[in-house]
Motif scaffolding. Structure first.
Motif, PDB file in Angstrom:
ATOM      1  N   GLY A  16      37.310  45.072  42.990  1.00  0.00           N
ATOM      2  CA  GLY A  16      37.412  44.751  42.230  1.00  0.00           C
ATOM      3  C   GLY A  16      38.033  45.984  40.709  1.00  0.00           C
ATOM      4  N   ALA A  17      36.785  47.256  41.402  1.00  0.00           N
ATOM      5  CA  ALA A  17      37.420  48.106  40.083  1.00  0.00           C
ATOM      6  C   ALA A  17      38.215  49.130  40.628  1.00  0.00           C
ATOM      7  CB  ALA A  17      36.544  49.270  40.270  1.00  0.00           C
ATOM      8  N   ALA A  19      41.564  47.801  41.961  1.00  0.00           N
ATOM      9  CA  ALA A  19      42.289  46.650  41.431  1.00  0.00           C
ATOM     10  C   ALA A  19      43.030  47.011  40.128  1.00  0.00           C
ATOM     11  CB  ALA A  19      42.007  45.277  41.807  1.00  0.00           C
ATOM     12  N   LEU A  20      41.319  46.912  39.310  1.00  0.00           N
ATOM     13  CA  LEU A  20      42.007  47.067  38.308  1.00  0.00           C
ATOM     14  C   LEU A  20      42.418  48.336  37.646  1.00  0.00           C
ATOM     15  CD1 LEU A  20      38.504  46.293  36.330  1.00  0.00           C
ATOM     16  CD2 LEU A  20      40.812  45.070  35.721  1.00  0.00           C
ATOM     17  N   GLY A  23      46.154  48.312  38.767  1.00  0.00           N
ATOM     18  CA  GLY A  23      46.978  48.357  37.912  1.00  0.00           C
ATOM     19  C   GLY A  23      47.084  48.638  36.542  1.00  0.00           C
ATOM     20  N   LEU A  24      45.938  49.182  36.288  1.00  0.00           N
ATOM     21  CA  LEU A  24      46.148  50.440  34.961  1.00  0.00           C
ATOM     22  C   LEU A  24      46.692  51.832  34.493  1.00  0.00           C
ATOM     23  CD1 LEU A  24      42.320  49.518  33.746  1.00  0.00           C
ATOM     24  CD2 LEU A  24      44.546  48.236  32.416  1.00  0.00           C
ATOM     25  N   ALA A  29      52.547  54.587  38.481  1.00  0.00           N
ATOM     26  CA  ALA A  29      53.134  53.886  37.522  1.00  0.00           C
ATOM     27  C   ALA A  29      53.235  52.967  38.397  1.00  0.00           C
ATOM     28  CB  ALA A  29      54.138  53.975  36.255  1.00  0.00           C
ATOM     29  N   ALA A  32      51.438  50.804  39.931  1.00  0.00           N
ATOM     30  CA  ALA A  32      50.734  50.044  39.238  1.00  0.00           C
ATOM     31  C   ALA A  32      51.993  49.026  39.060  1.00  0.00           C
ATOM     32  CB  ALA A  32      51.015  50.494  37.594  1.00  0.00           C
ATOM     33  N   ASP A  33      53.369  49.595  39.340  1.00  0.00           N
ATOM     34  CA  ASP A  33      54.433  48.403  39.360  1.00  0.00           C
ATOM     35  C   ASP A  33      55.289  47.957  40.762  1.00  0.00           C
ATOM     36  OD1 ASP A  33      54.627  47.750  37.005  1.00  0.00           O
ATOM     37  OD2 ASP A  33      55.718  49.464  36.675  1.00  0.00           O
ATOM     38  N   GLY A  34      53.923  48.007  41.707  1.00  0.00           N
ATOM     39  CA  GLY A  34      53.940  47.892  43.197  1.00  0.00           C
ATOM     40  C   GLY A  34      53.813  46.619  43.542  1.00  0.00           C
ATOM     41  N   PRO A  35      53.903  46.136  45.030  1.00  0.00           N
ATOM     42  CA  PRO A  35      53.561  44.461  44.908  1.00  0.00           C
ATOM     43  C   PRO A  35      52.200  44.683  45.573  1.00  0.00           C
ATOM     44  CG  PRO A  35      55.132  45.450  46.413  1.00  0.00           C
ATOM     45  CD  PRO A  35      55.353  45.658  45.680  1.00  0.00           C
ATOM     46  N   LEU A  36      51.201  43.132  45.764  1.00  0.00           N
ATOM     47  CA  LEU A  36      50.416  43.449  46.123  1.00  0.00           C
ATOM     48  C   LEU A  36      50.061  43.175  47.757  1.00  0.00           C
ATOM     49  CD1 LEU A  36      48.234  40.568  44.044  1.00  0.00           C
ATOM     50  CD2 LEU A  36      48.535  42.989  44.212  1.00  0.00           C
ATOM     51  N   LEU A  37      51.023  42.466  48.509  1.00  0.00           N
ATOM     52  CA  LEU A  37      51.366  43.049  49.661  1.00  0.00           C
ATOM     53  C   LEU A  37      52.260  43.618  49.757  1.00  0.00           C
ATOM     54  CD1 LEU A  37      49.565  41.896  51.518  1.00  0.00           C
ATOM     55  CD2 LEU A  37      51.017  39.931  51.892  1.00  0.00           C
TER      56      LEU A  37
ATOM     57  N   LEU B  75      51.541  37.156  46.852  1.00  0.00           N
ATOM     58  CA  LEU B  75      51.033  38.362  47.340  1.00  0.00           C
ATOM     59  C   LEU B  75      52.446  39.094  47.077  1.00  0.00           C
ATOM     60  CD1 LEU B  75      47.948  38.501  49.847  1.00  0.00           C
ATOM     61  CD2 LEU B  75      47.690  39.040  46.639  1.00  0.00           C
ATOM     62  N   HIS B  78      54.327  39.434  43.257  1.00  0.00           N
ATOM     63  CA  HIS B  78      52.980  40.071  41.620  1.00  0.00           C
ATOM     64  C   HIS B  78      52.819  41.535  41.653  1.00  0.00           C
ATOM     65  CE1 HIS B  78      52.404  35.940  40.806  1.00  0.00           C
ATOM     66  NE2 HIS B  78      52.920  35.980  39.707  1.00  0.00           N
ATOM     67  N   TRP B  80      50.640  44.933  40.848  1.00  0.00           N
ATOM     68  CA  TRP B  80      49.256  45.537  40.422  1.00  0.00           C
ATOM     69  C   TRP B  80      49.085  45.057  38.989  1.00  0.00           C
ATOM     70  CZ3 TRP B  80      45.678  45.336  43.947  1.00  0.00           C
ATOM     71  CH2 TRP B  80      45.152  46.008  45.380  1.00  0.00           C
ATOM     72  N   LEU B  84      45.839  41.506  36.827  1.00  0.00           N
ATOM     73  CA  LEU B  84      44.505  42.287  35.925  1.00  0.00           C
ATOM     74  C   LEU B  84      43.706  41.525  35.544  1.00  0.00           C
ATOM     75  CD1 LEU B  84      46.160  45.091  33.616  1.00  0.00           C
ATOM     76  CD2 LEU B  84      45.050  45.528  35.608  1.00  0.00           C
ATOM     77  N   ALA B  87      41.680  41.056  38.759  1.00  0.00           N
ATOM     78  CA  ALA B  87      40.767  41.661  39.316  1.00  0.00           C
ATOM     79  C   ALA B  87      39.576  42.414  38.267  1.00  0.00           C
ATOM     80  CB  ALA B  87      41.553  43.400  39.382  1.00  0.00           C
ATOM     81  N   ILE B  90      36.794  39.965  39.467  1.00  0.00           N
ATOM     82  CA  ILE B  90      36.203  39.935  40.912  1.00  0.00           C
ATOM     83  C   ILE B  90      35.197  41.503  40.601  1.00  0.00           C
ATOM     84  CG2 ILE B  90      36.557  41.334  42.664  1.00  0.00           C
ATOM     85  CD1 ILE B  90      39.508  40.226  43.301  1.00  0.00           C
ATOM     86  N   THR B  91      35.535  42.098  39.182  1.00  0.00           N
ATOM     87  CA  THR B  91      35.049  43.123  39.535  1.00  0.00           C
ATOM     88  C   THR B  91      33.195  42.614  38.490  1.00  0.00           C
ATOM     89  OG1 THR B  91      36.595  44.464  38.580  1.00  0.00           O
ATOM     90  CG2 THR B  91      34.638  45.753  38.056  1.00  0.00           C
TER      91      THR B  91
END
Lengths: 186, 202
Positions: A16-17, A19-20, A23-24, A29, A32-37, B75, B78, B80, B84, B87, B90-91
């Motif tokens: 989670g941390a 991913a946060l 994302g931040l 950058a 952050a704007d790239g796809p998850l997969l 997935l 979308h 990252w 948010l 995420a 999950i954290t």
């Protein structure tokens, strides 16, 4: 069971941390704007034949460990109510529980008693719940129970090292709630 | 003779320690809900991942587990930045699991004993009520409220009120009564007693 809980929590927190942070924009950058997969992952898996089988094996081992963890917990809950002992011991335990119940109720201040044999064959437990008067000499009842009736119970069921867990419930009324003083009628 | 005495003392201390260990093990919170939730999460998550990865490794173009196709599609679509809130959730769940893994406070106040096969406890609320009952037994005490024993200092705060204008040694009497009641219970760690007395000032 706290270690698997901590491990699960640590993995979830780290994921989670991360991913946060992604994302931040902590990894840039573009990330952050790239796809998850990411398509790069699919390309990597396609280029390295060992990757998918190894990942599948790791996931399978973790899933099996999770199932084992689940079974251990269900088993513990079931054996809390239905002890894992042979039928003969169960019959002897029932008769010994009646004796123990009678002896405990005869002690000064004790009003009610609940006896239950629980646990697995390798970790059995005798659970005792005693309802007693508010000013009962609990320390003495506790000591005498262990010295006499519980020892006889252990002998009767043939478990000399059977651990016993005793919970005392003094029978005292709830303290009255504080009411605001009502103005007296004129 | 002296050797015998020393051996007895050592054995008694050993038994006491074993009894304390048994009590701590028995009355520590079991964290059953966190355990079930974690086990279900690991089993389902890793099980689904294993099936999907095996299918991909065998070159299958379909997703064997229903619903995974839609998840994989999401997935891919979308970024990252979009996830948010997920995420954060999950954290938060991870932190909650880590907190649940801490030993926690014992369920009840363990009783003193030297039998390593026996553990006893009295509930925290029951202890508070019985202490309040002892304080109310002192002549002149009209109200008694008990707080504690806390997890760190283990102080039992007894707030008592009297209708008298001159409290004299009432606080000492309450302390004695509470001490006598604690003697009858004999907790493993005897809490300190802090008596706070309120009286009529009009």
């Amino acid at each position: 069971m706290r270690i698997p809980i901590a491990a699960t929590g640590a993995v979830l927190l780290a994921c989670g941390a991360a991913a946060l942070a992604a994302g931040l924009g902590a990894f840039g950058a573009a990330a952050a704007d790239g796809p998850l997969l990411d398509p790069a992952l699919a390309r990597f898996a396609g280029g390295h034949g060992w990757f998918l089988p190894v990942a599948a094996g790791v996931a399978e081992v973790l899933a099996l460990a999770g199932q084992l963890w689940l079974v251990v917990q269900v088993r513990r809950v079931v054996h809390r109510w239905w002890p894992d002992v042979d039928p003969e011991t169960r019959i002897r335990a029932r008769a010994a529980a009646d004796d123990l119940n009678r002896d405990a109720r005869a002690m000064p201040g004790v009003r009610d008693c609940g006896v239950r044999l629980s646990g697995t064959a390798d970790r059995p437990r005798l659970l005792l719940r005693l309802a007693c008067a508010g000013d009962t000499l609990i320390s003495e009842v506790y000591g005498e129970l262990g010295a006499g009736p519980v020892e006889r119970y252990r002998e009767a069921v043939g478990m000399p090292d059977l651990p016993v867990v005793i919970r005392f419930r003094p029978d005292l009324p709830r303290p009255p709630r504080r009411h605001r003083a009502q103005p007296e009628p004129a | 003779m002296a050797e015998m005495l020393v051996r007895d003392l050592i054995e008694e201390e050993h038994n006491r320690r074993q009894a304390r260990r048994l009590a701590v093990r028995e009355f520590r919170p079991r964290r059953a809900f966190a355990g079930f939730a974690g086990a279900l999460l690991v089993t389902t998550g890793c099980g689904v991942a294993a099936i999907e990865l095996l299918a991909a490794a065998l070159g299958s173009g379909v997703h064997p587990v229903p619903g995974v196709a839609a998840v994989a599609d999401a997935l891919r679509r979308h970024t990252w930045r979009d996830v948010l809130p997920a995420a954060g959730a999950i954290t938060f769940a991870g932190a909650a699991f880590l907190l649940a893994a801490l030993p926690g406070r014992l369920r009840g106040v363990p009783l003193a004993g030297s039998d390593p096969r026996q553990a006893g406890a009295i509930g925290r609320t029951a202890l508070r009520r019985t202490v309040a009952d002892a304080a109310l037994g002192v002549p002149g005490i009209e109200r008694a409220r008990v707080r504690g024993p806390g997890p760190f200092r283990g102080v039992l705060v007894v707030r008592v009120t009297t209708g008298y204008r001159n409290p004299a040694n009432l606080a000492d009497l309450v302390r004695q009564a509470v001490g006598a009641r604690l003697d009858r219970i004999e907790p493993m760690r005897r809490p300190q007693v802090d008596v706070r007395l309120g009286w009529r000032r009009d």
